[in-house]
Design a protein around this motif. Sequence first.
Motif, PDB file in Angstrom:
ATOM      1  N   HIS A   8       0.966  -4.250  18.201  1.00 32.50           N
ATOM      2  CA  HIS A   8       0.598  -5.627  17.865  1.00 32.50           C
ATOM      3  C   HIS A   8      -0.910  -5.763  17.625  1.00 32.50           C
ATOM      4  CE1 HIS A   8       4.107  -8.176  17.952  1.00 32.50           C
ATOM      5  NE2 HIS A   8       4.590  -7.433  18.941  1.00 32.50           N
ATOM      6  N   THR A   9      -1.694  -5.097  18.434  1.00 34.83           N
ATOM      7  CA  THR A   9      -3.148  -5.152  18.265  1.00 34.83           C
ATOM      8  C   THR A   9      -3.550  -4.595  16.908  1.00 34.83           C
ATOM      9  OG1 THR A   9      -3.473  -4.918  20.643  1.00 34.83           O
ATOM     10  CG2 THR A   9      -5.347  -4.377  19.232  1.00 34.83           C
ATOM     11  N   GLU A  10      -2.978  -3.461  16.548  1.00 37.54           N
ATOM     12  CA  GLU A  10      -3.301  -2.858  15.254  1.00 37.54           C
ATOM     13  C   GLU A  10      -2.818  -3.738  14.097  1.00 37.54           C
ATOM     14  OE1 GLU A  10      -3.128   1.470  13.023  1.00 37.54           O
ATOM     15  OE2 GLU A  10      -2.241   1.246  15.008  1.00 37.54           O
ATOM     16  N   ILE A  11      -1.641  -4.333  14.234  1.00 40.05           N
ATOM     17  CA  ILE A  11      -1.130  -5.234  13.199  1.00 40.05           C
ATOM     18  C   ILE A  11      -2.070  -6.428  13.030  1.00 40.05           C
ATOM     19  CG2 ILE A  11       0.682  -6.934  12.708  1.00 40.05           C
ATOM     20  CD1 ILE A  11       2.704  -4.848  13.815  1.00 40.05           C
ATOM     21  N   ASP A  12      -2.528  -6.993  14.138  1.00 45.80           N
ATOM     22  CA  ASP A  12      -3.440  -8.139  14.070  1.00 45.80           C
ATOM     23  C   ASP A  12      -4.753  -7.766  13.383  1.00 45.80           C
ATOM     24  OD1 ASP A  12      -1.591  -9.736  15.336  1.00 45.80           O
ATOM     25  OD2 ASP A  12      -2.530  -9.556  17.320  1.00 45.80           O
ATOM     26  N   GLN A  13      -5.295  -6.592  13.720  1.00 43.17           N
ATOM     27  CA  GLN A  13      -6.558  -6.161  13.119  1.00 43.17           C
ATOM     28  C   GLN A  13      -6.401  -5.922  11.616  1.00 43.17           C
ATOM     29  OE1 GLN A  13      -7.407  -2.720  15.493  1.00 43.17           O
ATOM     30  NE2 GLN A  13      -8.360  -3.903  17.141  1.00 43.17           N
ATOM     31  N   LEU A  14      -5.328  -5.252  11.241  1.00 44.06           N
ATOM     32  CA  LEU A  14      -5.104  -4.985   9.822  1.00 44.06           C
ATOM     33  C   LEU A  14      -4.830  -6.269   9.052  1.00 44.06           C
ATOM     34  CD1 LEU A  14      -2.992  -1.711   9.934  1.00 44.06           C
ATOM     35  CD2 LEU A  14      -5.310  -1.979   9.051  1.00 44.06           C
ATOM     36  N   SER A  15      -4.116  -7.181   9.658  1.00 40.79           N
ATOM     37  CA  SER A  15      -3.832  -8.458   8.998  1.00 40.79           C
ATOM     38  C   SER A  15      -5.118  -9.249   8.771  1.00 40.79           C
ATOM     39  CB  SER A  15      -2.848  -9.282   9.827  1.00 40.79           C
ATOM     40  OG  SER A  15      -1.608  -8.635   9.887  1.00 40.79           O
ATOM     41  N   ALA A  16      -5.999  -9.242   9.754  1.00 39.41           N
ATOM     42  CA  ALA A  16      -7.282  -9.938   9.605  1.00 39.41           C
ATOM     43  C   ALA A  16      -8.111  -9.296   8.494  1.00 39.41           C
ATOM     44  CB  ALA A  16      -8.050  -9.917  10.920  1.00 39.41           C
ATOM     45  N   ARG A  17      -8.124  -7.985   8.448  1.00 41.22           N
ATOM     46  CA  ARG A  17      -8.858  -7.272   7.390  1.00 41.22           C
ATOM     47  C   ARG A  17      -8.263  -7.598   6.019  1.00 41.22           C
ATOM     48  NH1 ARG A  17     -13.162  -5.774   4.882  1.00 41.22           N
ATOM     49  NH2 ARG A  17     -12.948  -3.857   3.723  1.00 41.22           N
ATOM     50  N   ARG A  18      -6.940  -7.675   5.939  1.00 40.22           N
ATOM     51  CA  ARG A  18      -6.280  -7.982   4.672  1.00 40.22           C
ATOM     52  C   ARG A  18      -6.661  -9.380   4.193  1.00 40.22           C
ATOM     53  NH1 ARG A  18       0.157  -7.853   4.353  1.00 40.22           N
ATOM     54  NH2 ARG A  18      -0.223  -9.445   5.900  1.00 40.22           N
ATOM     55  N   THR A  33     -10.926  -2.890  -3.851  1.00 44.15           N
ATOM     56  CA  THR A  33     -10.388  -3.874  -2.913  1.00 44.15           C
ATOM     57  C   THR A  33      -8.870  -3.956  -3.037  1.00 44.15           C
ATOM     58  OG1 THR A  33     -12.437  -5.148  -3.046  1.00 44.15           O
ATOM     59  CG2 THR A  33     -10.521  -6.279  -2.173  1.00 44.15           C
ATOM     60  N   ALA A  34      -8.377  -3.968  -4.254  1.00 44.63           N
ATOM     61  CA  ALA A  34      -6.931  -4.016  -4.473  1.00 44.63           C
ATOM     62  C   ALA A  34      -6.253  -2.775  -3.887  1.00 44.63           C
ATOM     63  CB  ALA A  34      -6.628  -4.137  -5.957  1.00 44.63           C
ATOM     64  N   ASP A  35      -6.884  -1.614  -4.054  1.00 45.29           N
ATOM     65  CA  ASP A  35      -6.334  -0.379  -3.488  1.00 45.29           C
ATOM     66  C   ASP A  35      -6.303  -0.434  -1.961  1.00 45.29           C
ATOM     67  OD1 ASP A  35      -5.943   0.668  -5.997  1.00 45.29           O
ATOM     68  OD2 ASP A  35      -7.791   1.869  -5.988  1.00 45.29           O
ATOM     69  N   ASP A  41      -1.157  -2.801   3.311  1.00 43.35           N
ATOM     70  CA  ASP A  41       0.242  -3.251   3.255  1.00 43.35           C
ATOM     71  C   ASP A  41       1.192  -2.121   3.644  1.00 43.35           C
ATOM     72  OD1 ASP A  41      -0.384  -5.832   2.549  1.00 43.35           O
ATOM     73  OD2 ASP A  41      -0.079  -5.516   0.394  1.00 43.35           O
ATOM     74  N   GLU A  42       0.933  -0.919   3.153  1.00 44.74           N
ATOM     75  CA  GLU A  42       1.772   0.234   3.493  1.00 44.74           C
ATOM     76  C   GLU A  42       1.696   0.541   4.985  1.00 44.74           C
ATOM     77  OE1 GLU A  42       0.331   3.256   0.866  1.00 44.74           O
ATOM     78  OE2 GLU A  42       1.324   2.377  -0.890  1.00 44.74           O
ATOM     79  N   LEU A  47       3.851   0.128  10.653  1.00 41.04           N
ATOM     80  CA  LEU A  47       3.692  -0.405  12.005  1.00 41.04           C
ATOM     81  C   LEU A  47       4.868  -1.298  12.395  1.00 41.04           C
ATOM     82  CD1 LEU A  47      -0.122  -1.178  12.006  1.00 41.04           C
ATOM     83  CD2 LEU A  47       1.058   0.494  13.448  1.00 41.04           C
ATOM     84  N   TRP A  48       5.340  -2.134  11.475  1.00 37.72           N
ATOM     85  CA  TRP A  48       6.486  -2.987  11.794  1.00 37.72           C
ATOM     86  C   TRP A  48       7.744  -2.146  12.018  1.00 37.72           C
ATOM     87  CZ3 TRP A  48       6.167  -7.331  14.004  1.00 37.72           C
ATOM     88  CH2 TRP A  48       5.140  -8.221  13.722  1.00 37.72           C
TER      89      TRP A  48
END
Length: 80
Positions: A8-18, A33-35, A41-42, A47-48
């Motif tokens: 969950h922590t990693e998902i939150d960090q990646l989501s914020a970065r996205r 940026t698109a890459d 996303d991958e 993670l999910w």
Amino acid sequence: MNVLTGIHTEIDQLSARRVELWHALSAGRDSATADEIKQIDEKLTELWEAHRAERARIRFGERDEIVRRARAEERLERAA
């Protein structure tokens, strides 16, 4: 820290970065940026999937144990 908390922590960090990257991308097209968004996303998909697998393991037990029980039940059904 348990596995689900770490995921969950990693998902939150990646989501914020996205979110940051999408805001940057809204200012103008940038292939780098698109890459990076695509890579994030991958990783989020992975993670999910790991999250779902861990929840299943917690709820139903280890995969090997599940398979062992299923095979034992199958043998009992065939013997009956």
